[in-house]
Design a protein around this motif. Structure first.
Motif, mmCIF file in Angstrom:
data_model
loop_
_atom_site.group_PDB
_atom_site.id
_atom_site.type_symbol
_atom_site.label_atom_id
_atom_site.label_comp_id
_atom_site.label_asym_id
_atom_site.label_seq_id
_atom_site.Cartn_x
_atom_site.Cartn_y
_atom_site.Cartn_z
ATOM 1 N N GLY A 161 -1.935 -0.015 9.424
ATOM 2 C CA GLY A 161 -3.331 -0.302 9.077
ATOM 3 C C GLY A 161 -4.222 0.921 9.120
ATOM 4 O O GLY A 161 -5.418 0.826 8.794
ATOM 5 N N ASP A 188 -5.754 1.553 5.684
ATOM 6 C CA ASP A 188 -6.782 0.570 5.312
ATOM 7 C C ASP A 188 -8.041 0.764 6.148
ATOM 8 O O ASP A 188 -9.162 0.572 5.670
ATOM 9 C CB ASP A 188 -6.253 -0.848 5.523
ATOM 10 N N GLY A 213 -2.704 -7.011 7.711
ATOM 11 C CA GLY A 213 -3.045 -7.122 6.298
ATOM 12 C C GLY A 213 -4.061 -6.061 5.916
ATOM 13 O O GLY A 213 -4.906 -5.666 6.723
ATOM 14 N N ARG A 216 7.869 5.234 7.816
ATOM 15 C CA ARG A 216 8.167 3.874 8.264
ATOM 16 C C ARG A 216 9.053 3.161 7.263
ATOM 17 O O ARG A 216 9.065 3.487 6.078
ATOM 18 C CB ARG A 216 6.887 3.081 8.495
ATOM 19 N N ASP A 260 1.919 -9.477 10.836
ATOM 20 C CA ASP A 260 2.843 -8.343 10.817
ATOM 21 C C ASP A 260 3.773 -8.382 12.028
ATOM 22 O O ASP A 260 3.342 -8.710 13.135
ATOM 23 C CB ASP A 260 2.070 -7.013 10.895
ATOM 24 N N SER A 303 -4.255 -8.094 1.119
ATOM 25 C CA SER A 303 -3.470 -8.958 1.998
ATOM 26 C C SER A 303 -4.218 -9.287 3.288
ATOM 27 O O SER A 303 -4.916 -8.454 3.859
ATOM 28 C CB SER A 303 -2.113 -8.310 2.308
HETATM 29 P P1 AMP Z 1 -1.209 0.678 6.060
HETATM 30 O O1 AMP Z 1 -0.511 0.962 7.348
HETATM 31 O O2 AMP Z 1 -2.655 1.060 6.056
HETATM 32 O O3 AMP Z 1 -0.485 1.188 4.866
HETATM 33 O O4 AMP Z 1 -1.230 -0.909 5.863
HETATM 34 C C1 AMP Z 1 -0.427 -1.788 6.586
HETATM 35 C C2 AMP Z 1 -0.793 -3.218 6.226
HETATM 36 O O5 AMP Z 1 -0.452 -3.475 4.863
HETATM 37 C C3 AMP Z 1 -0.049 -4.222 7.081
HETATM 38 O O6 AMP Z 1 -0.964 -4.885 7.930
HETATM 39 C C4 AMP Z 1 0.644 -5.165 6.079
HETATM 40 O O7 AMP Z 1 0.381 -6.518 6.331
HETATM 41 C C5 AMP Z 1 0.077 -4.771 4.724
HETATM 42 N N1 AMP Z 1 1.110 -4.694 3.679
HETATM 43 C C6 AMP Z 1 2.388 -4.235 3.797
HETATM 44 N N2 AMP Z 1 3.043 -4.335 2.624
HETATM 45 C C7 AMP Z 1 2.154 -4.858 1.725
HETATM 46 C C8 AMP Z 1 2.222 -5.208 0.312
HETATM 47 N N3 AMP Z 1 3.337 -5.057 -0.405
HETATM 48 N N4 AMP Z 1 1.100 -5.706 -0.274
HETATM 49 C C9 AMP Z 1 -0.016 -5.862 0.449
HETATM 50 N N5 AMP Z 1 -0.146 -5.573 1.755
HETATM 51 C C10 AMP Z 1 0.924 -5.083 2.398
#
Ligand code: AMP
Length: 317
Positions: A232, A235, A27, A92, A12, A8
């Motif tokens: 994030g 990620d 993302g 969360r 957010d 993604s």
């Molecule tokens: P994390 O906190 O590392 O789990 O990732 C958060 C990020 O994941 C945020 O910036 C969201 O935009 C993205 N995100 C949330 N839900 C989804 C989903 N279902 N598919 C892909 N990305 C997502």
């Protein structure tokens, strides 16, 4: 070695006990690229809408990240996610997820993206991860992330992705949900039986565990007095972990490479949570990462004294 990432690219809306942002760049692929770009060239694959500005694209392109495979969909809107954290920042609630331009996205990768030695399938619908996996046949190390939503609604496709990668990075609750095993170690062993050789179980503010056939390694989270926004962090951890592995892919997935990758992922994630969204990692400097990796190396080592312990008979064993 260059790294290709699909996942993604989002806006957010986030509320934490420290404050809130109504619309910030986010993302999974965005956070991953900002971290992995410290190590080598990153090629980002994914669609954005008309609402994605040149300023957003410039942030995605930080440290030379190649954004030529980021497709602007005319008339479309970017992926949108809304979440809220309570005082327990490990917990969360997702309030809204809008796939928007991702719903009908068919990735067409450039030759440079297809040729990358390392591929990261960041969190997005599993069918899309599989499509990109198939286009990157040359990749020598493939890692992936996912989340509870996809385990709930697309488990079969998700298992097919897992069967086609070398490394799975999930949080421990997701590993338990995916495998139906109540224990993280047995859940990781189950995933290894499906094909991957490396499993990383992220444990939020508690750290992360690395499980391979021959090693189990736990690293604490970097101790932080203030966490502003955890969004994030997973990620960003993956960007540090996979980025470090990409630098060392020629020497193989040795125990040392994987353990150091855990430390770089942990250090980068700890910086990510210091401010909202991408704000902190955008302007992070290499020296700040090295300092935390050095502290983590100190923290995870200690000298064990020789000590007689008493057995049931009361005598030293
Ligand atoms: P994390 O906190 O590392 O789990 O990732 C958060 C990020 O994941 C945020 O910036 C969201 O935009 C993205 N995100 C949330 N839900 C989804 C989903 N279902 N598919 C892909 N990305 C997502």
């Amino acid at each position: 070695m260059a790294v290709t990432v699909v996942g993604s690219i989002a806006f957010d809306a986030v509320k934490t006990p420290s404050g809130e942002r109504e619309r910030m760049l986010g993302g999974a692929a965005t956070h991953f690229a900002l971290a992995a770009s410290f190590f080598d060239t990153v090629h980002v694959v994914g669609p954005v809408g008309d609402d994605f500005t040149d300023a957003d694209m410039a942030i995605l392109a930080t440290r030379g990240t190649d954004v030529s495979d980021v497709e602007r969909v005319a008339g479309g809107r970017s992926f949108f996610w809304k979440g809220e954290y309570g005082w327990d920042l490990n917990d969360r609630e997702t309030l809204d997820t809008q796939l928007n331009v991702f719903e009908h996205f068919e990735p067409k990768l450039s030759d440079a993206s297809k040729a990358a030695d390392v591929l990261f399938l960041a969190n997005i619908q599993p069918e899309l991860q599989l499509d990109v996996r198939r286009q990157c046949e040359a990749a020598r190390f493939v890692a992936m992330d996912s989340m509870n939503l996809w385990i709930d609604i697309a488990r079969d496709a998700l298992v097919r992705v897992i069967e086609a990668v070398d490394c799975v990075i999930l949080n421990d609750a997701e590993l338990r949900q995916l495998t139906g095993k109540p224990n993280v170690l047995t859940a990781a062993r189950e995933v290894i039986a499906w094909g991957p050789s490396v499993v990383v179980a992220k444990q939020g503010g508690y750290g992360a565990a690395l499980i391979t056939a021959g090693d189990v390694f736990n690293i604490p989270a970097f101790p932080m007095e203030t966490v502003v926004d955890p969004t994030g962090a997973g990620d960003t951890f993956a960007g540090g972990f996979v980025g470090f592995v990409a630098r060392h892919v020629d020497s193989g997935l040795t125990r040392d490479v994987l353990r150091n990758a855990m430390a770089y992922g942990t250090a980068l994630a700890s910086h990510n949570v210091e401010e909202f969204g991408t704000e902190r990692v955008e302007r992070l400097q290499p020296g700040e990462i090295h300092a935390r990796v050095a502290d983590l190396a100190d923290m995870t080592r200690f000298d064990a004294p020789a000590l007689d312990l008493r057995s049931a008979s009361g005598q030293p064993a």
